[in-house]
Design an enzyme around this catalytic site. Structure first.
Site, PDB file in Angstrom:
ATOM      1  N   ARG A   1       0.832  -1.214   0.000  1.00  0.00           N
ATOM      2  CA  ARG A   1       0.000   0.000   0.000  1.00  0.00           C
ATOM      3  C   ARG A   1       0.862   1.257   0.000  1.00  0.00           C
ATOM      4  NH1 ARG A   1      -2.114  -3.656  -1.378  1.00  0.00           N
ATOM      5  NH2 ARG A   1      -3.952  -4.711  -0.566  1.00  0.00           N
TER       6      ARG A   1
ATOM      7  N   SER B   1     -11.190  -0.763   3.092  1.00  0.00           N
ATOM      8  CA  SER B   1     -10.406  -1.306   4.206  1.00  0.00           C
ATOM      9  C   SER B   1      -9.738  -0.163   4.958  1.00  0.00           C
ATOM     10  CB  SER B   1      -9.359  -2.281   3.672  1.00  0.00           C
ATOM     11  OG  SER B   1      -8.586  -2.812   4.715  1.00  0.00           O
TER      12      SER B   1
ATOM     13  N   GLU C   1      -4.893   2.592   6.791  1.00  0.00           N
ATOM     14  CA  GLU C   1      -4.623   2.564   5.353  1.00  0.00           C
ATOM     15  C   GLU C   1      -5.307   3.743   4.680  1.00  0.00           C
ATOM     16  OE1 GLU C   1      -6.105  -0.330   1.756  1.00  0.00           O
ATOM     17  OE2 GLU C   1      -5.181  -1.271   3.503  1.00  0.00           O
TER      18      GLU C   1
END
EC number: 1.3.1.98
Length: 295
Positions: free
Chosen positions: A167, A217, A287
């Protein structure tokens, strides 16, 4: 109306909650929708000349905009969404919808993009975050990207220079903005590709609360653990602050169930981080990106 930017779609004091997946976010001073690179360059040049801040919002699928909104220019690439194929190379502008781009690859029997068939957002955001799911990620197929620097220069960045990680990409530090990207795909079988995409989408529908606004998420996967599992073990499923709650369907998601605000999201994220750390000793790392000003 900014006379120097006449002809460009620019909206003043526009609420950003109408453009985010979370359905939260205060107003942008100026929200701009450039149709091409020339209009984009004009906006950036004007903002730099006037010492006005500017940023690109993308599709805002893994993003929370605070309730006070964003000062200066917010640029959205909705109209910069062309997708082209050259042999097995797919090139997409940053505003191209990621899910729709995977469908184009499927239509031409090109394999490699199946993992992204259910990931909301744009090509630009997917490159920025090195988006991934079900064992695949953008870095596996990425060739290069054209980016816009903070000074308004357009340059090309290779896969090596992008320095992808989990990520993560180099442009998260440099501030460069993706305006298009190239991906290396492979010839495949249409039916096989279609079946795999159907399988992944079915899994997503079973496990994720797709029926509610959310930012996807919320937390990165901690080494050796799963964020959703840790949150569930801390008995936080269904925990609610204001109009935002931890999903009963998947604890790694936070959903807007009743006109929630960005502050509700931030407060719930902070509460989950603290509670999980107290319960398991693992500190979760968000995230999702949080930007803008508080009220």
């Amino acid at each position: 109306m900014i006379t120097e930017l006449h002809g460009i779609d620019i909206r003043e004091n526009e609420p950003l909650k109408h453009y985010t997946y979370t359905k939260v976010g205060g107003p942008a001073d100026f929200l701009a929708f450039p149709r091409n690179h020339y209009e984009l360059s004009r906006i950036v040049a004007y903002a730099n000349k006037e010492n006005m801040p500017w940023l690109v919002l993308g599709n805002a699928s893994n993003l929370i905009v605070r309730d006070g909104g964003i000062r200066g220019f917010v640029i959205m690439f909705d109209k910069l969404n062309a997708v082209h194929l050259n042999g097995y190379t797919l090139e997409a502008e940053a505003g191209a919808n990621l899910i729709e781009t995977t469908k184009i690859a499927k239509f031409h029997s090109l394999t490699g993009f199946e993992f992204a068939c259910g990931i909301p957002g744009s090509i630009g955001g997917a490159v920025f975050m090195n988006a991934g799911a079900y064992g695949g990620e953008i870095s596996h197929i990425f060739l290069s990207a054209k980016v816009l620097t903070s000074s308004g220069e357009i340059k090309t960045i290779s896969a090596r220079d992008m320095a992808f990680g989990y990520r993560h990409s180099a442009i998260q530090e440099t501030g460069d903005i993706v305006i298009s990207a190239k991906f290396a795909l492979k010839p495949g079988n249409y039916d096989t590709i279609s079946q795999e995409m159907n399988r992944l989408n079915h899994l997503r529908q079973l496990k994720q609360p797709l029926e509610f606004p959310s930012c996807g998420s919320v937390f990165k996967r901690p080494p050796g653990h799963f964020a959703g599992q840790l949150i569930m073990e801390a008995n936080l499923k269904g925990h609610r602050i204001g109009g935002v709650e931890v999903s009963e369907k998947h604890a790694g998601f936070m959903i807007n169930v009743a006109d929630g605000t960005a502050k509700d999201y931030e407060d719930l994220i902070a509460y989950v981080i603290e509670t999980v750390e107290n319960h398991s000793g693992v500190r979760l790392e968000p995230e999702v990106r949080i930007i803008g000003e508080n009220l």
